[in-house]
Design a protein around this motif. Structure first.
Motif, PDB file in Angstrom:
ATOM      1  N   MET A 203       0.808  -1.222   0.000  1.00  0.00           N
ATOM      2  CA  MET A 203       0.000   0.000   0.000  1.00  0.00           C
ATOM      3  C   MET A 203       0.841   1.273   0.000  1.00  0.00           C
ATOM      4  SD  MET A 203      -2.827  -0.932   2.875  1.00  0.00           S
ATOM      5  CE  MET A 203      -3.781  -2.441   2.835  1.00  0.00           C
ATOM      6  N   LEU A 204       2.147   1.131   0.028  1.00  0.00           N
ATOM      7  CA  LEU A 204       3.015   2.296   0.177  1.00  0.00           C
ATOM      8  C   LEU A 204       3.606   2.714  -1.167  1.00  0.00           C
ATOM      9  CD1 LEU A 204       4.923   1.177   3.403  1.00  0.00           C
ATOM     10  CD2 LEU A 204       2.837   2.554   3.230  1.00  0.00           C
ATOM     11  N   SER A 205       3.611   3.989  -1.425  1.00  0.00           N
ATOM     12  CA  SER A 205       4.275   4.527  -2.612  1.00  0.00           C
ATOM     13  C   SER A 205       5.707   4.904  -2.234  1.00  0.00           C
ATOM     14  CB  SER A 205       3.505   5.734  -3.147  1.00  0.00           C
ATOM     15  OG  SER A 205       3.245   6.655  -2.104  1.00  0.00           O
ATOM     16  N   LEU A 206       6.509   5.200  -3.235  1.00  0.00           N
ATOM     17  CA  LEU A 206       7.917   5.493  -3.001  1.00  0.00           C
ATOM     18  C   LEU A 206       8.275   6.900  -3.466  1.00  0.00           C
ATOM     19  CD1 LEU A 206       9.582   2.127  -4.060  1.00  0.00           C
ATOM     20  CD2 LEU A 206       9.641   3.160  -1.788  1.00  0.00           C
ATOM     21  N   TYR A 207       9.082   7.546  -2.663  1.00  0.00           N
ATOM     22  CA  TYR A 207       9.526   8.913  -2.955  1.00  0.00           C
ATOM     23  C   TYR A 207      11.056   8.961  -2.891  1.00  0.00           C
ATOM     24  CZ  TYR A 207       4.684  10.366  -2.365  1.00  0.00           C
ATOM     25  OH  TYR A 207       3.319  10.509  -2.510  1.00  0.00           O
ATOM     26  N   LEU A 208      11.609   9.830  -3.704  1.00  0.00           N
ATOM     27  CA  LEU A 208      13.059  10.011  -3.767  1.00  0.00           C
ATOM     28  C   LEU A 208      13.387  11.425  -3.320  1.00  0.00           C
ATOM     29  CD1 LEU A 208      15.759   8.670  -4.800  1.00  0.00           C
ATOM     30  CD2 LEU A 208      15.335   9.896  -6.964  1.00  0.00           C
ATOM     31  N   ASN A 209      14.269  11.526  -2.338  1.00  0.00           N
ATOM     32  CA  ASN A 209      14.615  12.887  -1.908  1.00  0.00           C
ATOM     33  C   ASN A 209      15.870  13.381  -2.635  1.00  0.00           C
ATOM     34  OD1 ASN A 209      16.876  11.856  -0.603  1.00  0.00           O
ATOM     35  ND2 ASN A 209      16.076  12.115   1.464  1.00  0.00           N
ATOM     36  N   GLU A 210      16.297  14.575  -2.316  1.00  0.00           N
ATOM     37  CA  GLU A 210      17.400  15.204  -3.051  1.00  0.00           C
ATOM     38  C   GLU A 210      18.745  14.545  -2.767  1.00  0.00           C
ATOM     39  OE1 GLU A 210      16.031  19.762  -3.711  1.00  0.00           O
ATOM     40  OE2 GLU A 210      16.517  19.217  -1.640  1.00  0.00           O
ATOM     41  N   ARG A 211      18.796  13.691  -1.768  1.00  0.00           N
ATOM     42  CA  ARG A 211      20.040  12.974  -1.457  1.00  0.00           C
ATOM     43  C   ARG A 211      20.041  11.555  -2.014  1.00  0.00           C
ATOM     44  NH1 ARG A 211      18.406  15.809   2.915  1.00  0.00           N
ATOM     45  NH2 ARG A 211      17.426  13.995   3.918  1.00  0.00           N
ATOM     46  N   GLY A 212      19.065  11.261  -2.869  1.00  0.00           N
ATOM     47  CA  GLY A 212      19.005   9.951  -3.501  1.00  0.00           C
ATOM     48  C   GLY A 212      18.462   8.859  -2.599  1.00  0.00           C
ATOM     49  N   GLN A 213      17.789   9.221  -1.516  1.00  0.00           N
ATOM     50  CA  GLN A 213      17.252   8.237  -0.575  1.00  0.00           C
ATOM     51  C   GLN A 213      15.773   7.987  -0.845  1.00  0.00           C
ATOM     52  OE1 GLN A 213      18.115  10.508   2.895  1.00  0.00           O
ATOM     53  NE2 GLN A 213      20.317  10.109   2.809  1.00  0.00           N
ATOM     54  N   LEU A 214      15.364   6.746  -0.682  1.00  0.00           N
ATOM     55  CA  LEU A 214      13.968   6.369  -0.896  1.00  0.00           C
ATOM     56  C   LEU A 214      13.205   6.399   0.420  1.00  0.00           C
ATOM     57  CD1 LEU A 214      14.459   3.359  -3.339  1.00  0.00           C
ATOM     58  CD2 LEU A 214      13.608   5.637  -3.924  1.00  0.00           C
ATOM     59  N   TRP A 215      12.014   6.949   0.351  1.00  0.00           N
ATOM     60  CA  TRP A 215      11.131   7.022   1.514  1.00  0.00           C
ATOM     61  C   TRP A 215       9.736   6.568   1.100  1.00  0.00           C
ATOM     62  CZ3 TRP A 215      11.905   9.263   6.537  1.00  0.00           C
ATOM     63  CH2 TRP A 215      13.208   9.725   6.765  1.00  0.00           C
ATOM     64  N   THR A 216       8.992   6.071   2.073  1.00  0.00           N
ATOM     65  CA  THR A 216       7.556   5.856   1.877  1.00  0.00           C
ATOM     66  C   THR A 216       6.828   6.833   2.806  1.00  0.00           C
ATOM     67  OG1 THR A 216       7.069   4.295   3.659  1.00  0.00           O
ATOM     68  CG2 THR A 216       8.089   3.390   1.652  1.00  0.00           C
ATOM     69  N   PRO A 217       5.531   7.039   2.589  1.00  0.00           N
ATOM     70  CA  PRO A 217       4.770   7.801   3.579  1.00  0.00           C
ATOM     71  C   PRO A 217       4.808   7.095   4.930  1.00  0.00           C
ATOM     72  CG  PRO A 217       3.549   7.585   1.524  1.00  0.00           C
ATOM     73  CD  PRO A 217       4.738   6.673   1.411  1.00  0.00           C
ATOM     74  N   GLY A 218       4.585   7.839   5.978  1.00  0.00           N
ATOM     75  CA  GLY A 218       4.574   7.254   7.311  1.00  0.00           C
ATOM     76  C   GLY A 218       3.337   6.395   7.539  1.00  0.00           C
TER      77      GLY A 218
END
Length: 269
Positions: A203-218
């Motif tokens: 159920m989680l989408s993926l995001y990329l920040n400016e440092r090249g790290q992947l995050w999902t929503p909390g």
């Protein structure tokens, strides 16, 4: 990017790379080596899983004409005319991921905490302007486990051991794993012993920040009476501490109420 580049560079998610016929782009990421070759009428993808003693923290890629040995497995795909770009899109696990802290964590009655967990991502190899997915590769060998009341009632999940860190700065940042902040609220009148819990990764989408790290929503898990009453909520935005982000991967499953109820029942195994 030019048609021929020497030397290894850092790989980047969601960036289109152009290849010329006969060229091969090779990647070393996570526990995987991967080669993508463009030919006149086809794409070829080769991959092998590495046995590493420590988790790699970088992603390197290069473009050239070198192929691995014939022992490496090969997949072939028809190539449309004019399609010469390849893009690598991260994807979350297709099954829930059971997080097992190395050391159980006790949350006293009425308390809450945020733990940061890293989960394995899959690399989707996409070609052309439409980013057609040819295949996807897990960037390490995922472990499987069964979660349920018995062998008949439950579901197959991935399993991931975790330090369950409480301090964000202590979380390793690896380009082949995504960080999820999990808020656990214990509204019970007794302590909550957290030995494992099921994270609904599809159920989680993926995001990329400016440092090249992947995050999902909390994700927020709230336990009011017993384990089976736990409720779960997926945030609509990324944790502010992730910094400026762009979405690079969609959730595999839409959030639906029915799915939520099943996830709640098995949140803590």
């Amino acid at each position: 990017m030019g048609p021929e580049t020497e030397g290894r560079r850092d790989g980047v998610w969601a960036k289109p790379y152009s290849l010329a016929s006969g060229q091969t782009q090779s990647h070393q990421l996570g526990h995987v080596n991967l080669w993508v070759t463009l030919l006149d009428r086809e794409w070829q993808i080769r991959s092998e899983t590495l046995e590493v003693e420590t988790d790699p923290v970088s992603w390197s890629e290069t473009i050239g004409h070198t192929l691995p040995s014939k022992d490496v497995s090969l997949q072939r795909f028809i190539r449309s005319e004019g399609s010469d770009t390849v893009t690598f899109i991260p994807a979350v696990a297709s099954l829930p991921t059971v997080i097992r802290p190395y050391q159980p964590l006790t949350i006293p009655a009425g308390e809450q905490c945020v733990i940061y967990v890293g989960t394995l991502v899959w690399m989707q190899v996409c070609v052309g302007d439409g980013r057609t997915v040819l295949t996807e590769v897990p960037l390490a060998v995922p472990s499987l486990t069964w979660v349920g009341r018995n062998t008949m009632e439950g579901e197959l999940c991935y399993s991931s051991a975790s330090v369950a860190r409480l301090v964000l700065e202590a979380v390793p940042k690896r380009p082949w794993r995504a960080v999820t902040p999990v808020t656990i609220i214990n509204r019970r009148e007794e302590p909550l012993l957290l030995e494992r819990f099921s994270l609904p990764t599809p159920m989680l989408s993926l995001y990329l920040n400016e440092r090249g790290q992947l995050w999902t929503p909390g994700v927020t898990v709230e336990c009011e009476t017993d384990m089976n009453s736990a409720s779960l909520h997926v945030d609509q935005t990324v944790f502010a501490a992730a910094g400026k982000c762009q979405q690079v991967g969609l959730a595999r499953e839409k959030v639906s109420r029915g799915r939520f109820v099943r996830a709640f029942d098995r949140m803590f195994g």
